[in-house]
Scaffold this motif. Structure first.
Motif, PDB file in Angstrom:
ATOM      1  N   SER A 104       1.409  -1.014  -0.202  1.00 55.86           N
ATOM      2  CA  SER A 104      -0.079  -0.251  -0.211  1.00 55.86           C
ATOM      3  C   SER A 104       0.951   1.635   0.049  1.00 55.86           C
ATOM      4  O   SER A 104       1.696   1.347   0.643  1.00 55.86           O
ATOM      5  N   VAL A 105       0.469   2.364  -0.206  1.00 56.01           N
ATOM      6  CA  VAL A 105       1.507   3.878  -0.458  1.00 56.01           C
ATOM      7  C   VAL A 105       0.112   4.777  -0.473  1.00 56.01           C
ATOM      8  O   VAL A 105      -0.985   4.358  -1.160  1.00 56.01           O
ATOM      9  N   ARG A 106       0.441   5.731   0.493  1.00 54.91           N
ATOM     10  CA  ARG A 106      -0.363   6.813   0.891  1.00 54.91           C
ATOM     11  C   ARG A 106       0.598   7.545   1.423  1.00 54.91           C
ATOM     12  O   ARG A 106       2.066   7.877   1.726  1.00 54.91           O
ATOM     13  N   ASP A 107       0.018   8.947   1.036  1.00 55.08           N
ATOM     14  CA  ASP A 107       0.594   9.786   1.995  1.00 55.08           C
ATOM     15  C   ASP A 107       0.080  10.369   3.304  1.00 55.08           C
ATOM     16  O   ASP A 107      -0.905  10.052   3.719  1.00 55.08           O
ATOM     17  N   GLU A 108       0.693  10.834   4.345  1.00 58.96           N
ATOM     18  CA  GLU A 108       0.518  10.795   5.530  1.00 58.96           C
ATOM     19  C   GLU A 108       1.052  12.392   6.107  1.00 58.96           C
ATOM     20  O   GLU A 108       2.520  11.859   5.840  1.00 58.96           O
ATOM     21  N   GLN A 109      -0.055  13.039   6.295  1.00 57.01           N
ATOM     22  CA  GLN A 109       0.006  13.964   7.155  1.00 57.01           C
ATOM     23  C   GLN A 109       1.631  14.408   8.028  1.00 57.01           C
ATOM     24  O   GLN A 109       1.736  13.157   9.628  1.00 57.01           O
ATOM     25  N   GLY A 110       3.070  14.912   7.375  1.00 59.56           N
ATOM     26  CA  GLY A 110       3.410  15.402   7.948  1.00 59.56           C
ATOM     27  C   GLY A 110       4.842  14.007   9.151  1.00 59.56           C
ATOM     28  O   GLY A 110       6.137  14.034   8.908  1.00 59.56           O
ATOM     29  N   THR A 111       4.525  12.487   8.049  1.00 60.13           N
ATOM     30  CA  THR A 111       5.611  11.899   7.390  1.00 60.13           C
ATOM     31  C   THR A 111       6.196  11.998   6.262  1.00 60.13           C
ATOM     32  O   THR A 111       7.530  12.153   6.327  1.00 60.13           O
ATOM     33  N   GLY A 112       4.936  11.797   5.186  1.00 60.03           N
ATOM     34  CA  GLY A 112       5.698  11.557   3.753  1.00 60.03           C
ATOM     35  C   GLY A 112       4.798  10.268   3.157  1.00 60.03           C
ATOM     36  O   GLY A 112       3.350  10.687   3.240  1.00 60.03           O
ATOM     37  N   ARG A 166       6.674  -1.264   7.630  1.00 55.31           N
ATOM     38  CA  ARG A 166       6.369  -0.253   6.387  1.00 55.31           C
ATOM     39  C   ARG A 166       7.764   0.786   6.637  1.00 55.31           C
ATOM     40  O   ARG A 166       8.635   0.524   7.199  1.00 55.31           O
ATOM     41  N   GLY A 167       7.626   2.233   6.048  1.00 50.61           N
ATOM     42  CA  GLY A 167       8.352   3.180   5.380  1.00 50.61           C
ATOM     43  C   GLY A 167       8.064   3.860   4.998  1.00 50.61           C
ATOM     44  O   GLY A 167       7.180   4.261   4.018  1.00 50.61           O
ATOM     45  N   THR A 168       9.138   5.013   5.188  1.00 52.84           N
ATOM     46  CA  THR A 168       8.682   7.143   4.756  1.00 52.84           C
ATOM     47  C   THR A 168       9.650   6.536   2.928  1.00 52.84           C
ATOM     48  O   THR A 168      10.555   6.524   3.122  1.00 52.84           O
ATOM     49  N   LEU A 169       8.874   6.311   1.803  1.00 51.10           N
ATOM     50  CA  LEU A 169       9.681   6.485   0.956  1.00 51.10           C
ATOM     51  C   LEU A 169      10.520   7.707   0.256  1.00 51.10           C
ATOM     52  O   LEU A 169      10.433   8.737   1.228  1.00 51.10           O
ATOM     53  N   SER A 170      11.810   7.262  -0.559  1.00 53.80           N
ATOM     54  CA  SER A 170      12.653   8.269  -0.504  1.00 53.80           C
ATOM     55  C   SER A 170      12.142   9.143  -1.191  1.00 53.80           C
ATOM     56  O   SER A 170      11.852   9.414  -1.598  1.00 53.80           O
ATOM     57  N   ASP A 171      12.655  10.574  -1.182  1.00 59.18           N
ATOM     58  CA  ASP A 171      12.111  12.055  -1.708  1.00 59.18           C
ATOM     59  C   ASP A 171      12.372  12.040  -2.630  1.00 59.18           C
ATOM     60  O   ASP A 171      11.690  11.807  -3.742  1.00 59.18           O
ATOM     61  N   ASP A 172      13.469  10.797  -3.541  1.00 58.88           N
ATOM     62  CA  ASP A 172      13.900  11.053  -4.596  1.00 58.88           C
ATOM     63  C   ASP A 172      13.448   9.820  -5.211  1.00 58.88           C
ATOM     64  O   ASP A 172      12.982  10.177  -6.612  1.00 58.88           O
ATOM     65  N   VAL A 173      12.880   8.710  -4.868  1.00 54.54           N
ATOM     66  CA  VAL A 173      11.795   8.252  -5.255  1.00 54.54           C
ATOM     67  C   VAL A 173      10.258   8.927  -5.653  1.00 54.54           C
ATOM     68  O   VAL A 173       9.559   8.488  -6.785  1.00 54.54           O
ATOM     69  N   VAL A 174      10.215   9.132  -4.794  1.00 52.81           N
ATOM     70  CA  VAL A 174       8.411   9.730  -4.957  1.00 52.81           C
ATOM     71  C   VAL A 174       8.496  11.128  -5.942  1.00 52.81           C
ATOM     72  O   VAL A 174       7.431  10.964  -6.762  1.00 52.81           O
ATOM     73  N   ARG A 175       9.451  12.041  -6.190  1.00 50.81           N
ATOM     74  CA  ARG A 175       9.250  12.602  -6.776  1.00 50.81           C
ATOM     75  C   ARG A 175      10.429  12.636  -7.988  1.00 50.81           C
ATOM     76  O   ARG A 175      10.550  13.425  -8.969  1.00 50.81           O
ATOM     77  N   SER A 176      10.666  12.110  -8.640  1.00 49.20           N
ATOM     78  CA  SER A 176      11.812  10.955  -9.917  1.00 49.20           C
ATOM     79  C   SER A 176      11.444  11.218 -10.997  1.00 49.20           C
ATOM     80  O   SER A 176      11.437  10.485 -12.076  1.00 49.20           O
ATOM     81  N   GLY A 177       9.496  10.588 -10.325  1.00 47.67           N
ATOM     82  CA  GLY A 177       8.932   9.976 -11.496  1.00 47.67           C
ATOM     83  C   GLY A 177       9.239   8.331 -12.234  1.00 47.67           C
ATOM     84  O   GLY A 177       8.416   7.543 -12.564  1.00 47.67           O
ATOM     85  N   GLU A 178       9.945   8.345 -10.769  1.00 44.04           N
ATOM     86  CA  GLU A 178      10.435   6.581 -11.454  1.00 44.04           C
ATOM     87  C   GLU A 178       9.943   5.778  -9.963  1.00 44.04           C
ATOM     88  O   GLU A 178      10.140   4.791  -9.747  1.00 44.04           O
ATOM     89  N   GLY A 216      -4.215  -4.844  -7.958  1.00 42.38           N
ATOM     90  CA  GLY A 216      -4.615  -3.905  -7.360  1.00 42.38           C
ATOM     91  C   GLY A 216      -5.170  -2.335  -8.390  1.00 42.38           C
ATOM     92  O   GLY A 216      -5.517  -3.270  -9.519  1.00 42.38           O
ATOM     93  N   TRP A 217      -4.856  -1.543  -7.035  1.00 46.01           N
ATOM     94  CA  TRP A 217      -5.371  -0.434  -8.643  1.00 46.01           C
ATOM     95  C   TRP A 217      -4.023   0.791  -7.840  1.00 46.01           C
ATOM     96  O   TRP A 217      -3.597   0.582  -6.527  1.00 46.01           O
ATOM     97  N   VAL A 218      -3.637   1.152  -8.964  1.00 50.41           N
ATOM     98  CA  VAL A 218      -3.233   3.043  -8.091  1.00 50.41           C
ATOM     99  C   VAL A 218      -3.673   3.686  -8.497  1.00 50.41           C
ATOM    100  O   VAL A 218      -4.525   4.267 -10.084  1.00 50.41           O
ATOM    101  N   ALA A 219      -3.700   4.732  -7.685  1.00 50.98           N
ATOM    102  CA  ALA A 219      -4.497   6.090  -8.146  1.00 50.98           C
ATOM    103  C   ALA A 219      -3.769   7.398  -8.077  1.00 50.98           C
ATOM    104  O   ALA A 219      -4.089   7.433  -6.642  1.00 50.98           O
ATOM    105  N   ASP A 220      -3.572   8.523  -8.465  1.00 53.55           N
ATOM    106  CA  ASP A 220      -2.849   9.368  -8.132  1.00 53.55           C
ATOM    107  C   ASP A 220      -1.647   9.732  -7.297  1.00 53.55           C
ATOM    108  O   ASP A 220      -1.605  10.218  -6.302  1.00 53.55           O
ATOM    109  N   GLY A 221      -1.002   8.500  -7.368  1.00 55.20           N
ATOM    110  CA  GLY A 221       0.515   8.608  -6.428  1.00 55.20           C
ATOM    111  C   GLY A 221      -0.100   7.582  -5.322  1.00 55.20           C
ATOM    112  O   GLY A 221       0.848   7.451  -4.279  1.00 55.20           O
ATOM    113  N   GLU A 222      -1.374   6.717  -4.922  1.00 55.22           N
ATOM    114  CA  GLU A 222      -0.780   6.337  -3.985  1.00 55.22           C
ATOM    115  C   GLU A 222      -1.918   4.783  -5.376  1.00 55.22           C
ATOM    116  O   GLU A 222      -2.236   4.689  -5.615  1.00 55.22           O
TER     117      GLU A 222
END
Length: 375
Positions: A175-183, A251-263, A306-312
């Motif tokens: 599962s991939v999701r944004d958490e306020q204050g965490t990433g 669980r873990g918090t994805l690296s910024d370079d993974v999230v922002r790189s388009g990769e 499963g599903w992937v939707a707008d970054g989650e």
């Protein structure tokens, strides 16, 4: 009719009217926008079985609602199922994995077999139509409810790459999701250890789960910020219809370079696929052994759905999964079942574990009320 243009359901989302299909390995960046339903074969990205694919379909309409009611499911006779490995062959494969463990090649490898049955003579196939995946999904939901149940059916007549998968998966792959204050948080829920009751779980089951939980932790560390990967629960007993599982959570918090790189999805899949619980440890050695021992490809079984939707995202491990393919004569319905093999494995006990995992679901997918067998 809904099924004519394709449909999918997973985690409370129901989609209709498929409009395009992509190769996820070739165009993972496409998953960054829109809602996609994903089916990835276990062999996707592997040179062993080049037919293995990871695909995603985008639909014109997506609703947060249950799927509509379906017609009656017309399954194969309960005695029509055959196995890619009989008991003797499967037990020999278990013994071979134990030899690999003794030789230091692997700590654990998952050995699976594929059950198959023809659907000739069903009312759907007699009319030249594909079997009603909604009907099977409804039957499984009623008889074997699962936390990560899924279905994706895009008929060949849509002109898109077709797919027919119905799953009653109990296991979270990612599962991939944004958490306020965490990433952006990624989580996995590996299952290892199966028995009819909690009292049937053994020390072998617990050791097996700990091995794979550690593997999943290492997988997630390849894409997460240092120090954020943690095991949030270990060896929890989950009850499901007819059996229990040992489940852990990582669980873990994805690296910024993974999230922002388009990769993001290229990196996530490269680091974690196929799921560790259905491959083994070390994963590369386990996959090599699996390719030597299993006579047929697993297809979407043990892959991801499963599903992937707008970054989650929410993706299940494709276990407890049926898939259908047209053979020109009504098609063949398939279902996979397997077990994790360690040094502590007893070959006959592992065979019976594969029977336990299959018996309820194969019975639900078969005609009549008899217990579904396979030979």
């Amino acid at each position: 009719m809904t099924g004519d243009t394709g449909w999918a359901q997973f985690a409370g989302r129901f989609a209709t009217d498929a409009v395009e299909c992509i190769d996820v390995l070739a165009e993972p960046e496409r998953l960054a926008t829109g809602t996609w339903f994903v089916v990835a074969d276990f062999e996707a990205g592997s040179g062993t079985h080049p037919e293995g694919r990871a695909r995603a379909w985008r639909f014109a309409r997506v609703h947060d609602a249950a799927a509509p009611s379906a017609t009656t499911w017309h399954g194969p006779p309960h005695d029509a199922w055959t196995s890619s490995m009989d008991q003797a062959t499967y037990e020999a494969a278990v013994a071979r994995v134990r030899e690999h463990v003794r030789e230091g090649d692997v700590y654990q490898a998952n050995v699976c077999r594929v059950l198959s049955a023809p659907l000739t003579g069903s009312s759907d196939t007699e009319r030249g139509a594909e079997p009603d995946a909604r009907a099977l999904a409804a039957r499984l939901a009623a008889g074997n409810p699962a936390p990560h149940a899924a279905a994706v059916h895009v008929p060949a007549r849509t002109g898109l790459d077709p797919v027919w998968v119905v799953s009653a998966s109990p296991e979270l792959y990612l599962s991939v999701r944004d958490e306020q204050g965490t990433g952006t948080v990624v989580e996995s829920g590996p299952i290892k250890g199966t028995a009819r009751t909690p009292g049937g779980l053994t020390e072998k089951d617990r050791a097996e789960n700990v091995m794979i939980t550690d593997l999943v932790r290492n997988d997630l560390q390849t894409v997460c910020r240092p120090g954020t990967v943690e095991v949030t629960s270990l060896l929890e007993v989950e009850e499901h219809p007819g059996l229990v599982h040992l489940v852990s959570r990582v669980r873990g918090t994805l690296s910024d370079d993974v999230v922002r790189s388009g990769e993001l999805w290229r990196r996530l899949l490269a680091g974690t696929f196929p799921p560790g619980s259905v491959s083994g440890a070390p994963k590369s050695s386990a996959l090599r052994i699996i390719s030597e021992l299993e006579p047929v490809p697993r297809g979407p079984y043990c892959g991801a759905v499963g599903w992937v939707a707008d970054g989650e995202a929410s993706l299940a491990v494709g276990i407890r999964t049926f898939w259908w393919a047209d053979d020109g004569a009504g098609g063949v319905l398939r279902f996979g079942t397997g077990a994790g093999i360690t040094w502590g494995s007893d070959p006959t006990a592992e065979w019976h574990e594969t029977e336990l995992k299959a018996e309820r679901l194969v019975a639900l997918a078969s005609t009549g009320t008899e217990s579904a067998g396979h030979r």
